[in-house]
Structure formats: C-alpha cells, structure tokens
Motif scaffolding. Structure first.
Motif, PDB file in Angstrom:
ATOM      1  N   GLY A 265       0.801  -1.211   0.000  1.00  0.00           N
ATOM      2  CA  GLY A 265       0.000   0.000   0.000  1.00  0.00           C
ATOM      3  C   GLY A 265       0.835   1.263   0.000  1.00  0.00           C
ATOM      4  O   GLY A 265       0.367   2.326  -0.426  1.00  0.00           O
ATOM      5  N   ASP A 266       2.104   1.154   0.465  1.00  0.00           N
ATOM      6  CA  ASP A 266       2.951   2.346   0.505  1.00  0.00           C
ATOM      7  C   ASP A 266       3.875   2.450  -0.705  1.00  0.00           C
ATOM      8  O   ASP A 266       4.732   3.333  -0.762  1.00  0.00           O
ATOM      9  CB  ASP A 266       3.767   2.384   1.804  1.00  0.00           C
ATOM     10  CG  ASP A 266       4.732   1.200   1.939  1.00  0.00           C
ATOM     11  OD1 ASP A 266       4.542   0.195   1.224  1.00  0.00           O
ATOM     12  OD2 ASP A 266       5.649   1.276   2.771  1.00  0.00           O
ATOM     13  N   THR A 267       3.692   1.557  -1.689  1.00  0.00           N
ATOM     14  CA  THR A 267       4.434   1.691  -2.937  1.00  0.00           C
ATOM     15  C   THR A 267       3.931   2.936  -3.674  1.00  0.00           C
ATOM     16  O   THR A 267       2.726   3.181  -3.713  1.00  0.00           O
ATOM     17  CB  THR A 267       4.222   0.447  -3.828  1.00  0.00           C
ATOM     18  OG1 THR A 267       4.821  -0.689  -3.187  1.00  0.00           O
ATOM     19  CG2 THR A 267       4.867   0.619  -5.201  1.00  0.00           C
ATOM     20  N   PRO A 268       4.824   3.747  -4.240  1.00  0.00           N
ATOM     21  CA  PRO A 268       4.372   4.939  -4.970  1.00  0.00           C
ATOM     22  C   PRO A 268       3.331   4.592  -6.035  1.00  0.00           C
ATOM     23  O   PRO A 268       3.496   3.620  -6.774  1.00  0.00           O
ATOM     24  CB  PRO A 268       5.671   5.461  -5.605  1.00  0.00           C
ATOM     25  CG  PRO A 268       6.756   4.977  -4.696  1.00  0.00           C
ATOM     26  CD  PRO A 268       6.291   3.639  -4.203  1.00  0.00           C
ATOM     27  N   ASN A 269       2.252   5.370  -6.094  1.00  0.00           N
ATOM     28  CA  ASN A 269       1.167   5.164  -7.064  1.00  0.00           C
ATOM     29  C   ASN A 269       0.540   3.778  -6.971  1.00  0.00           C
ATOM     30  O   ASN A 269       0.115   3.210  -7.972  1.00  0.00           O
ATOM     31  CB  ASN A 269       1.674   5.395  -8.497  1.00  0.00           C
ATOM     32  CG  ASN A 269       2.190   6.794  -8.721  1.00  0.00           C
ATOM     33  OD1 ASN A 269       1.569   7.763  -8.309  1.00  0.00           O
ATOM     34  ND2 ASN A 269       3.353   6.904  -9.347  1.00  0.00           N
ATOM     35  N   SER A 270       0.456   3.228  -5.746  1.00  0.00           N
ATOM     36  CA  SER A 270      -0.027   1.860  -5.585  1.00  0.00           C
ATOM     37  C   SER A 270      -1.447   1.664  -6.118  1.00  0.00           C
ATOM     38  O   SER A 270      -1.737   0.635  -6.732  1.00  0.00           O
ATOM     39  CB  SER A 270       0.037   1.435  -4.110  1.00  0.00           C
ATOM     40  OG  SER A 270      -0.737   2.294  -3.299  1.00  0.00           O
ATOM     41  N   VAL A 271      -2.322   2.636  -5.903  1.00  0.00           N
ATOM     42  CA  VAL A 271      -3.711   2.485  -6.372  1.00  0.00           C
ATOM     43  C   VAL A 271      -3.752   2.392  -7.895  1.00  0.00           C
ATOM     44  O   VAL A 271      -4.427   1.520  -8.459  1.00  0.00           O
ATOM     45  CB  VAL A 271      -4.586   3.654  -5.871  1.00  0.00           C
ATOM     46  CG1 VAL A 271      -5.989   3.554  -6.468  1.00  0.00           C
ATOM     47  CG2 VAL A 271      -4.661   3.645  -4.347  1.00  0.00           C
ATOM     48  N   LYS A 272      -3.031   3.261  -8.571  1.00  0.00           N
ATOM     49  CA  LYS A 272      -2.965   3.246 -10.035  1.00  0.00           C
ATOM     50  C   LYS A 272      -2.355   1.929 -10.529  1.00  0.00           C
ATOM     51  O   LYS A 272      -2.859   1.305 -11.481  1.00  0.00           O
ATOM     52  CB  LYS A 272      -2.140   4.430 -10.532  1.00  0.00           C
ATOM     53  CG  LYS A 272      -2.036   4.550 -12.051  1.00  0.00           C
ATOM     54  CD  LYS A 272      -1.318   5.852 -12.411  1.00  0.00           C
ATOM     55  CE  LYS A 272      -1.230   6.055 -13.926  1.00  0.00           C
ATOM     56  NZ  LYS A 272      -0.252   5.150 -14.557  1.00  0.00           N
ATOM     57  N   LEU A 273      -1.284   1.491  -9.883  1.00  0.00           N
ATOM     58  CA  LEU A 273      -0.621   0.246 -10.282  1.00  0.00           C
ATOM     59  C   LEU A 273      -1.550  -0.956 -10.121  1.00  0.00           C
ATOM     60  O   LEU A 273      -1.628  -1.810 -11.007  1.00  0.00           O
ATOM     61  CB  LEU A 273       0.652   0.038  -9.453  1.00  0.00           C
ATOM     62  CG  LEU A 273       1.851   0.916  -9.802  1.00  0.00           C
ATOM     63  CD1 LEU A 273       2.941   0.759  -8.749  1.00  0.00           C
ATOM     64  CD2 LEU A 273       2.397   0.550 -11.179  1.00  0.00           C
ATOM     65  N   VAL A 274      -2.243  -1.023  -8.987  1.00  0.00           N
ATOM     66  CA  VAL A 274      -3.156  -2.147  -8.749  1.00  0.00           C
ATOM     67  C   VAL A 274      -4.301  -2.130  -9.751  1.00  0.00           C
ATOM     68  O   VAL A 274      -4.673  -3.175 -10.308  1.00  0.00           O
ATOM     69  CB  VAL A 274      -3.712  -2.116  -7.307  1.00  0.00           C
ATOM     70  CG1 VAL A 274      -4.752  -3.200  -7.119  1.00  0.00           C
ATOM     71  CG2 VAL A 274      -2.598  -2.300  -6.299  1.00  0.00           C
ATOM     72  N   SER A 275      -4.859  -0.959 -10.024  1.00  0.00           N
ATOM     73  CA  SER A 275      -5.960  -0.852 -10.980  1.00  0.00           C
ATOM     74  C   SER A 275      -5.536  -1.338 -12.361  1.00  0.00           C
ATOM     75  O   SER A 275      -6.246  -2.128 -13.008  1.00  0.00           O
ATOM     76  CB  SER A 275      -6.450   0.594 -11.078  1.00  0.00           C
ATOM     77  OG  SER A 275      -6.941   1.054  -9.849  1.00  0.00           O
ATOM     78  N   GLU A 276      -4.381  -0.876 -12.807  1.00  0.00           N
ATOM     79  CA  GLU A 276      -3.882  -1.281 -14.128  1.00  0.00           C
ATOM     80  C   GLU A 276      -3.538  -2.763 -14.158  1.00  0.00           C
ATOM     81  O   GLU A 276      -3.796  -3.454 -15.152  1.00  0.00           O
ATOM     82  CB  GLU A 276      -2.665  -0.437 -14.510  1.00  0.00           C
ATOM     83  CG  GLU A 276      -3.010   1.025 -14.766  1.00  0.00           C
ATOM     84  CD  GLU A 276      -1.788   1.886 -15.045  1.00  0.00           C
ATOM     85  OE1 GLU A 276      -0.650   1.360 -14.989  1.00  0.00           O
ATOM     86  OE2 GLU A 276      -1.964   3.089 -15.318  1.00  0.00           O
ATOM     87  N   LEU A 277      -2.954  -3.269 -13.063  1.00  0.00           N
ATOM     88  CA  LEU A 277      -2.614  -4.687 -12.983  1.00  0.00           C
ATOM     89  C   LEU A 277      -3.872  -5.555 -13.097  1.00  0.00           C
ATOM     90  O   LEU A 277      -3.897  -6.532 -13.862  1.00  0.00           O
ATOM     91  CB  LEU A 277      -1.896  -4.978 -11.663  1.00  0.00           C
ATOM     92  CG  LEU A 277      -1.583  -6.447 -11.363  1.00  0.00           C
ATOM     93  CD1 LEU A 277      -0.624  -7.021 -12.399  1.00  0.00           C
ATOM     94  CD2 LEU A 277      -1.020  -6.608  -9.958  1.00  0.00           C
ATOM     95  N   ILE A 278      -4.912  -5.200 -12.349  1.00  0.00           N
ATOM     96  CA  ILE A 278      -6.142  -5.989 -12.361  1.00  0.00           C
ATOM     97  C   ILE A 278      -6.797  -5.945 -13.747  1.00  0.00           C
ATOM     98  O   ILE A 278      -7.300  -6.968 -14.237  1.00  0.00           O
ATOM     99  CB  ILE A 278      -7.099  -5.501 -11.262  1.00  0.00           C
ATOM    100  CG1 ILE A 278      -6.533  -5.877  -9.887  1.00  0.00           C
ATOM    101  CG2 ILE A 278      -8.500  -6.097 -11.436  1.00  0.00           C
ATOM    102  CD1 ILE A 278      -7.290  -5.314  -8.711  1.00  0.00           C
ATOM    103  N   GLN A 279      -6.770  -4.793 -14.398  1.00  0.00           N
ATOM    104  CA  GLN A 279      -7.314  -4.693 -15.752  1.00  0.00           C
ATOM    105  C   GLN A 279      -6.585  -5.634 -16.704  1.00  0.00           C
ATOM    106  O   GLN A 279      -7.206  -6.336 -17.510  1.00  0.00           O
ATOM    107  CB  GLN A 279      -7.204  -3.252 -16.261  1.00  0.00           C
ATOM    108  CG  GLN A 279      -8.179  -2.280 -15.611  1.00  0.00           C
ATOM    109  CD  GLN A 279      -7.915  -0.844 -16.027  1.00  0.00           C
ATOM    110  OE1 GLN A 279      -7.048  -0.563 -16.858  1.00  0.00           O
ATOM    111  NE2 GLN A 279      -8.663   0.086 -15.433  1.00  0.00           N
ATOM    112  N   LYS A 280      -5.266  -5.664 -16.611  1.00  0.00           N
ATOM    113  CA  LYS A 280      -4.464  -6.531 -17.485  1.00  0.00           C
ATOM    114  C   LYS A 280      -4.710  -8.007 -17.177  1.00  0.00           C
ATOM    115  O   LYS A 280      -4.810  -8.840 -18.085  1.00  0.00           O
ATOM    116  CB  LYS A 280      -2.975  -6.198 -17.332  1.00  0.00           C
ATOM    117  CG  LYS A 280      -2.564  -4.847 -17.922  1.00  0.00           C
ATOM    118  CD  LYS A 280      -1.081  -4.575 -17.669  1.00  0.00           C
ATOM    119  CE  LYS A 280      -0.589  -3.356 -18.422  1.00  0.00           C
ATOM    120  NZ  LYS A 280      -1.132  -2.095 -17.920  1.00  0.00           N
TER     121      LYS A 280
END
Length: 246
Positions: A222-237
């Motif tokens: 959760g403390d990774t920079p831009n974690s929300v954006k990264l998780v969203s893009e990861l789940i989409q892929k």
C-alpha cells in the motif's frame, strides 16, 4: 483453456491514507495492528471499509518497532515475541468482532515475515500463536519457506504468497529495499512478473534465472508509490488475460 483465480492483497492501515481507494479493488487486506504502524482508529476504519467492500480481513503483525516501520530485526526472546504477536492479532480481532466481521488470515510484516521465512525459531513462534486462535485462520507465507513447512506440519492452514511489486533473488528471498532494483513500479513490468508466476509457476529473478514458485495470493504494498494506479492497471491486465480476482 485453463482458468486462473487469484487473490490480490495489500498492506493497509499504515498511515498512507489510501484505504478508501485500495479496498474496493483488492480482494484481501492486511491491517497493521500496532507493531510497526496502526492504532485503534486506523484499525477500525480499515475494518469498516473492508466489510463495506467485502474484502477479506487479515492481521498484519510485526516486530514492535514503529521507529523502523518493522523493517529491521528486533532482538527479543521467543516469549516476548509470542506475546507481542498474539496481542497485536487479538487487538485487531476484537475490533473485527465489534464491527461484526470475520478475521480471515494473518500475514507477518516486514523483517518478521522475511526472518520467519528462513529462521526456525521465529517461524515456530508465529505458528504457535496461530494455533492459539480457535477460529481457523489462514497464514500467508512464501513458497518453500521454513515457516510454510512448520505450519503444514502443525496443521495450520497456509496460503502461498508472492509479491507483485518486488523483485526476487534466486533463493526466493526479496531483493533488499536498500538496492535500487528492489521495487517494481511499472504496471507492464508488474503484469509480466505476476503473469509468469500465475501461469507458469516461475519467477524471473534479478539475475535473470527462472525459479519455481507457487502462490495463490499476490501482494502490492500500500505504501508503494502510485499503488492504487498500479493495482488498478494490474487488475485490468489480468482480467483481460482471463485471470479472475476473488
């Protein structure tokens, strides 16, 4: 065609403040319960959000070390460590019960997690704590680790975990955060990394070698920079590849 179903987890309640964005899109969470971060208020807020979004709730105990965010080994007796971990989990469990939720799993944090993966006495302490809880709790552990083997021997249910946002050494330990290439912060690289682990049960290590690994849950910090954006893009892929998150 094979259908793959995985869990995506994230560490929350650590002071970052992105729980309201993360919890709706992940499938399980690990709530800091006072060892490295977290207090009564942050735990309750995270629990309430997890219940709202039907996100599986986990306790995220650590060495009692807020100064170093639980990322340094603390020298302490097995008895003291046992009591600390037990108290952290009990504190969160009480809040979960008060909010009419269910505690699903335990995932040690930081230095405690990494040490238990290779150190027998530390692993035994965590497994003994797990055995003291009446409800069945899953223990998130790395594949092939000392703690995984001890937990299985003691009939503690385990879930193999791997990291979507961390690079690996050939012994399946995580590349030290002191190194510049410890974190994966690009969504395409993260997707390739996790896809290989899900579909081929292999992880490409920092040396370029591929090592066998198994995992049912994958962590994005959760403390990774831009974690929300990264998780969203990861789940989409992942969804586009036919991999389901639940």
């Amino acid at each position: 065609m094979d259908v793959f179903t995985i869990d995506i987890n994230a560490d929350v309640g650590e002071g970052v403040g992105n729980e309201s964005e993360l919890l709706p899109i992940i499938s399980s969470c690990n709530i800091a319960c006072g060892g490295h971060a977290g207090d009564e208020r942050s735990m309750r807020e995270a629990v309430q959000l997890a219940i709202k979004y039907n996100t599986k709730i986990g306790a995220h105990p650590s060495f009692p070390d807020t100064e170093n965010f639980g990322r340094s080994i603390v020298e302490m007796s097995c008895t003291s460590l046992y009591q600390s971990i037990k108290q952290q989990i009990e504190r969160l469990k009480r809040i979960v019960r008060e909010e009419q939720g269910l505690l699903h799993h335990v995932k040690p944090h930081g230095a405690l997690y990494n040490l238990a993966a290779k150190d027998k006495s530390t692993a035994e302490v965590i497994v003994e704590v797990m055995k003291r809880f009446h409800q069945p709790l899953k223990l998130y552990v790395p594949y092939g680790s000392v703690i995984a083997k001890i937990a299985q021997k003691e009939d503690v249910e385990i879930t193999y975990e791997a990291f979507a946002d961390r690079n690996y050494n050939e012994d399946l330990s995580l590349v030290s955060r002191k190194q510049s290439d410890a974190l994966i912060t690009n969504s395409d690289a993260m997707y390739a990394h996790i896809y290989n682990m899900i579909v081929h049960q292999k992880v490409k290590t920092i040396s370029g070698a591929e090592v066998e690994v198994k995992a049912q849950t994958f962590c994005v910090h959760g403390d990774t920079p831009n974690s929300v954006k990264l998780v969203s893009e990861l789940i989409q892929k992942l969804n586009a590849s036919g991999i389901r998150i639940q």
